[in-house]
Design an enzyme around this catalytic site. Structure first.
Site, PDB file in Angstrom:
ATOM      1  N   ARG A 296       7.926   1.508 -13.721  1.00  0.00           N
ATOM      2  CA  ARG A 296       6.992   1.277 -12.622  1.00  0.00           C
ATOM      3  C   ARG A 296       7.187   2.267 -11.487  1.00  0.00           C
ATOM      4  O   ARG A 296       6.214   2.714 -10.872  1.00  0.00           O
ATOM      5  CB  ARG A 296       7.118  -0.167 -12.132  1.00  0.00           C
ATOM      6  CG  ARG A 296       6.413  -1.146 -13.059  1.00  0.00           C
ATOM      7  CD  ARG A 296       6.691  -2.591 -12.758  1.00  0.00           C
ATOM      8  NE  ARG A 296       5.903  -3.439 -13.658  1.00  0.00           N
ATOM      9  CZ  ARG A 296       6.088  -4.741 -13.825  1.00  0.00           C
ATOM     10  NH1 ARG A 296       7.057  -5.351 -13.151  1.00  0.00           N
ATOM     11  NH2 ARG A 296       5.340  -5.428 -14.660  1.00  0.00           N
ATOM     12  N   TYR A 440      -1.357   0.558 -16.865  1.00  0.00           N
ATOM     13  CA  TYR A 440      -0.178   0.276 -17.696  1.00  0.00           C
ATOM     14  C   TYR A 440       1.070  -0.022 -16.869  1.00  0.00           C
ATOM     15  O   TYR A 440       1.087   0.157 -15.660  1.00  0.00           O
ATOM     16  CB  TYR A 440       0.070   1.355 -18.740  1.00  0.00           C
ATOM     17  CG  TYR A 440       0.281   2.782 -18.346  1.00  0.00           C
ATOM     18  CD1 TYR A 440       0.587   3.187 -17.060  1.00  0.00           C
ATOM     19  CD2 TYR A 440       0.194   3.768 -19.336  1.00  0.00           C
ATOM     20  CE1 TYR A 440       0.804   4.507 -16.755  1.00  0.00           C
ATOM     21  CE2 TYR A 440       0.406   5.106 -19.038  1.00  0.00           C
ATOM     22  CZ  TYR A 440       0.714   5.466 -17.744  1.00  0.00           C
ATOM     23  OH  TYR A 440       0.929   6.789 -17.451  1.00  0.00           O
ATOM     24  N   GLU A 441       2.074  -0.524 -17.567  1.00  0.00           N
ATOM     25  CA  GLU A 441       3.314  -1.051 -16.966  1.00  0.00           C
ATOM     26  C   GLU A 441       3.025  -2.200 -15.999  1.00  0.00           C
ATOM     27  O   GLU A 441       3.728  -2.391 -15.016  1.00  0.00           O
ATOM     28  CB  GLU A 441       4.102   0.057 -16.242  1.00  0.00           C
ATOM     29  CG  GLU A 441       4.296   1.333 -17.023  1.00  0.00           C
ATOM     30  CD  GLU A 441       4.870   1.129 -18.412  1.00  0.00           C
ATOM     31  OE1 GLU A 441       5.432   0.058 -18.681  1.00  0.00           O
ATOM     32  OE2 GLU A 441       4.759   2.034 -19.242  1.00  0.00           O
ATOM     33  N   GLY A 442       2.019  -2.981 -16.315  1.00  0.00           N
ATOM     34  CA  GLY A 442       1.622  -4.115 -15.477  1.00  0.00           C
ATOM     35  C   GLY A 442       0.456  -3.720 -14.601  1.00  0.00           C
ATOM     36  O   GLY A 442       0.614  -2.951 -13.653  1.00  0.00           O
ATOM     37  N   GLN A 447       0.856  -6.582 -10.262  1.00  0.00           N
ATOM     38  CA  GLN A 447       1.828  -6.116  -9.273  1.00  0.00           C
ATOM     39  C   GLN A 447       1.669  -6.879  -7.958  1.00  0.00           C
ATOM     40  O   GLN A 447       2.652  -7.265  -7.316  1.00  0.00           O
ATOM     41  CB  GLN A 447       1.646  -4.614  -9.006  1.00  0.00           C
ATOM     42  CG  GLN A 447       1.763  -3.730 -10.227  1.00  0.00           C
ATOM     43  CD  GLN A 447       3.089  -3.881 -10.944  1.00  0.00           C
ATOM     44  OE1 GLN A 447       4.144  -3.922 -10.322  1.00  0.00           O
ATOM     45  NE2 GLN A 447       3.031  -3.983 -12.262  1.00  0.00           N
TER      46      GLN A 447
END
Length: 598
Positions: A296, A440-442, A447
């Site tokens: 992140r 991506y990555e959440g 977030q």
């Protein structure tokens, strides 16, 4: 043809003058990173990004990756040679553990270099970037045997790494995960299932790829409590630890994507592939989130990186493109028209992007420095405070820098007018590449929920209260400095708005959780504005000090820096009031419409 120049001077100014990087020389790794060495590393790393990686960006986007008939994947022309040069130069080893072949330098330094590499070629940067995340997970959660087996090769770059979370039916909700792991009685498991959106999942640049895979051991509890993490190499290892026969891991197809065409985003099939448990059974998410948090921060850097390279190209175009005359009179009377940089609205776009870039870069490095302190300081209280700051800022950085980075790439494209829509100028690639970082990555909505739902209340609000106190102390210490008044006063107002929003959530989110969800994205951006405003206040203080010392070599550049910072406070910081108003409106109207009426 787009171009790129690494912002080495600004990075060094932030490290040396704003963050006082040298004052941490008593911490492990920092003593080895003398100011001269840091400058040399960033200068050479910047040249490598500019001269080796950037020339492959546009061609890599146009060519893309190719899946061959045997299931192997070939990245764009030039990527393999560039990757070999990257590894040979040791760029991937900067902050890695010396016990496994790394240089042990501060991660802050590697973060700075990552920006340059990602600006030069975001798709290329993802290959070593994902490997770094896998290295972090194995370092913290792997067994000694796993570390000895995988880390030296991964740190050297001769093997790369991936993370395998997403499945066709589940993305964020990992509790729905179906991939299964069957114990074999010898400590190994057979992994079966399909994963999608796996960046760098298959390619021919290295001899082996180390996949970290989430799966559910047979008989494990349902939901997230039953998920385990496994290390699954593409090729099985022989008795000497060298890659041998295939391991039931294959690329089913390449995803057809909007951007990052130079990175192989794969559908990965696991057909009784042999893997080994990483960490404890059913505790896979804890280990995977080590990789996710590493990723992140890297994705936040991607948002900044595309904003920076898009800005640089927009500035070059604005200085060269002749259109119309300045409203206040011709600025280039000898020419048929004035360059468009004379027009206030073009300057508005460029100054807004530049003000974001410098504030965001400072916030990234400030957070990365806290990460180093959390891992290296001998003082428990200091470590705790830095760990709190790192955890608090991670969702803010990922969400705000990628949202704004994409918006800035679009605005930079706008400077080009119609030419920005034509592929040969390269601006459309920056827009397309930047778009994925919001997802991506959440995804960024997640977030925002993580920030409001988990990070704010964690440990009784200890992290956010410490951040408020730090800003308050800075304001108090500099309240009588007239030169800083244009920064201190707007920062105080923005911080007040952030505190009001925080209190509103405390009073209204418990009784109605949808209030938190309705205001979370606004809160994340409000937080980001204030955090970058705090960075700009620190930058302004350091800039005035440098000017007072008679730094004649770059006086005009320093004065320009103050102008960009003042622009941030005058034109961008006031948005905190709008975010607060939206948060305070609550969820009632948002949730009042029946789903069938949308």
């Amino acid at each position: 043809m787009p171009s790129y120049r690494a912002p080495v001077e600004d990075t060094l100014f932030l490290l040396n003058d704003v963050l006082d990087y040298a004052s941490y020389s008593d911490l492990p790794g920092f003593a080895d990173a003398s100011p001269d060495l840091v400058e040399a590393i960033l200068t050479e790393g910047g040249k490598f990004a500019e001269e080796v990686i950037q020339p492959l960006n546009l061609s890599g986007d146009q060519e893309g990756c190719k899946r061959n008939s045997d299931g192997s994947v070939t990245p764009p022309k030039g990527f393999k040679l560039a990757y070999e040069a990257f590894c040979e130069a040791g760029w991937g080893t900067l902050s890695a553990d010396p016990d496994f072949g790394g240089q042990g330098l501060p991660h802050t330094l590697a973060t700075a270099l990552n920006e340059y590499v990602s600006s030069a070629n975001m798709a290329f940067a993802m290959y070593p970037g994902l490997t770094a995340g896998a290295i972090a997970a194995l370092t913290l959660h792997g067994t000694d045997e796993q570390k000895q087996t995988y880390l030296p090769k991964m740190i050297a770059g001769t093997w790369t790494g991936t993370m395998n979370l997403t499945e066709p039916h589940c993305g964020t909700d990992l509790g729905l995960l179906r991939s299964k792991a069957v114990p074999q009685g010898d400590g190994s498991f057979k992994i079966s299932g399909t994963k999608i959106f796996i960046s760098a999942g298959e390619h021919d640049m290295v001899e082996n790829i180390v996949h970290l895979v989430l799966a559910r051991i047979e008989g494990a509890p349902e939901g997230t409590k039953g998920i385990s993490l496994f290390v699954v190499p593409k090729r099985k290892l022989d008795a000497d630890g060298n890659p041998g026969e295939e391991n039931g891991v294959s690329c089913g197809s390449l995803e057809h994507k909007m951007g990052i065409h130079g990175n192989a985003t794969c559908v990965m099939n696991y057909d009784e592939a042999v893997g080994w448990l990483v960490g404890d059974e059913h505790k896979g998410l804890r280990a995977m989130f080590t990789m996710m948090n590493e990723a992140r921060l890297g994705v936040a850097v991607q948002g900044l990186s595309q904003s920076e390279v898009a800005y640089q190209n927009a500035v070059a175009y604005a200085k060269d493109r002749l259109q119309g005359r300045a409203l206040s009179g011709a600025k280039a009377p000898e020419k048929a028209a004035d360059p468009i940089i004379v027009h206030p609205d073009i300057r508005r776009i460029l100054m807004q992007i530049r003000a974001f870039n410098e504030g965001a870069r400072a916030l990234v490095l400030w957070t990365a420095l806290h990460g180093d302190i959390a891992h290296r300081s001998p003082d428990e209280k200091t470590r705790q405070n830095s760990e709190d700051m790192m955890g608090l800022m991670t969702p803010v950085l990922k969400g705000v820098l990628t949202d704004t980075g994409f918006a800035n790439a679009v605005n930079a494209q706008q400077v080009f007018g119609g030419h920005g829509y034509i592929a040969e100028w390269g601006m459309d690639q920056f827009v397309r590449d930047a778009r994925i970082a919001m997802i991506y990555e959440g995804a960024n909505g997640i977030q925002a929920l993580d920030l409001v739902g988990r990070k704010l209340p964690a440990n009784g609000g200890r992290a956010v209260m410490a951040f408020f106190e730090e800003m308050k102390a800075f304001g108090k210490a500099n309240k009588d400095d007239e030169a800083l008044a244009p920064f201190i006063q707007p920062l105080k107002q923005g911080a007040d708005h952030l505190q009001q929003a925080t209190m509103w959530f405390m009073q209204n989110a418990m009784k109605q959780p949808d209030n938190a969800g309705a205001g979370s994205t606004d809160y994340m951006h409000l937080f980001g504005l204030v955090a970058m405003g705090y960075m700009w206040a620190k930058i302004a203080k350091a800039t005035h000090a440098k000017l007072a010392n008679g730094d004649a070599a770059n006086t005009e550049e320093l004065k320009a820096k103050l102008a960009f910072g003042t622009f941030y406070m005058e034109r961008m910081m006031p948005e905190t009031a709008a975010h607060l108003a939206r948060i305070s409106s609550g969820c009632d109207t948002m949730m009042s419409v029946d789903a069938d009426l949308f």
